[in-house]
Write a protein that holds these residues in place. Sequence first.
Motif, short mmCIF file in Angstrom:
data_model
loop_
_atom_site.label_atom_id
_atom_site.label_comp_id
_atom_site.label_asym_id
_atom_site.label_seq_id
_atom_site.Cartn_x
_atom_site.Cartn_y
_atom_site.Cartn_z
N ASN A 3 0.82 -1.22 0.00
CA ASN A 3 0.00 0.00 0.00
C ASN A 3 0.85 1.26 0.00
N LYS A 36 0.37 5.10 1.52
CA LYS A 36 -0.44 5.94 2.39
C LYS A 36 -0.01 7.39 2.23
N HIS A 63 -6.20 11.58 5.46
CA HIS A 63 -5.42 10.34 5.30
C HIS A 63 -6.09 9.48 4.22
N GLU A 64 -5.25 8.86 3.40
CA GLU A 64 -5.77 7.99 2.35
C GLU A 64 -4.77 6.85 2.11
N SER A 65 -5.28 5.69 1.80
CA SER A 65 -4.42 4.54 1.48
C SER A 65 -4.90 3.91 0.18
N ASN A 120 0.08 2.73 14.38
CA ASN A 120 -0.23 3.13 13.00
C ASN A 120 0.41 4.48 12.68
N HIS A 121 0.78 4.62 11.44
CA HIS A 121 1.17 5.92 10.86
C HIS A 121 2.49 6.49 11.37
#
Length: 287
Positions: free
Chosen positions: A12, A14, A27-29, A277-278
């Motif tokens: 992916n 991100k 935020h987008e993946s 996460n992130h």
Amino acid sequence: MYKIAVDIGGTNIKIAVFNTDLDMLAHESIKTPDNKKTLIIDTVHDLIAKYIQHYQLERPHIGISTAGVVDTERKAIIYAGPTIANYNGTDFQQHLGDLSDHITVHNDVDAALLGELVLHKYPESHIFCLTLGTGIGGAFYTQQHGLYTGARYHANEIGYLLYRSSDGLTYEQRASTSALKALIKAYGLDANISVPALFDLAEADDKQSVQLLNDWGNAVAEGIAQIQIIYDPDLILIGGGISSQGDRLIQYIEPHIQHYLPHGYGGARLQTTRTKNHAALYGALVE
């Protein structure tokens, strides 16, 4: 001033938009393209351009976290393994220069450690981050000097350690989560069992699951002992998706480490990362 961060992985991509206080505003993946018919760098460029337009930004700081060996000065990939095809030589400065004059690029494990340190304060001054995933990655940070990347940016490639001609395997081929899944099959357990479910079984005293996790944890511990000897950190963080198991993970690794060190050698504190996460998105923006 808003900032845009991108984390490029084999599966992916991100992207996130942050304000000056590092609050995540968007935020987008998306799925990582094959880098054959559709190039990753073109996809990343279009994604960033979309958010620049949406937020009406003027040449914002762009941070990139990416798989592969990164020349942080040239802002380019100088070595890429087989995970991403045709990735070697990808030049972010060249391809994103029309969008920004301020671009930072970090290897993904370096970025994950930097992000962890942005979001959480640790008293230790010498910190090694070990990521357990499809492969195994490493990053080393000291308060005095920052990230250690080596003379050619190839430092901390610890997955290649401990090669044995007897089985033809490296550390990451014995101790990654891919290796753990192979062990599940070898032990005759349901091949479709998830890693969290395996830990649940072990917690319920399923003897086979406990033995499996101890065998795998022993393989992880052997590499951690090498890290202790080579880097002498006072904290070793374990990252990657499996780090969400927290102390349930540590209990299968920590008791084995001293077996691979001289008597009385001592060692670092061991814990899982606190940012689940992130972290790499935050770390991508660190100068």
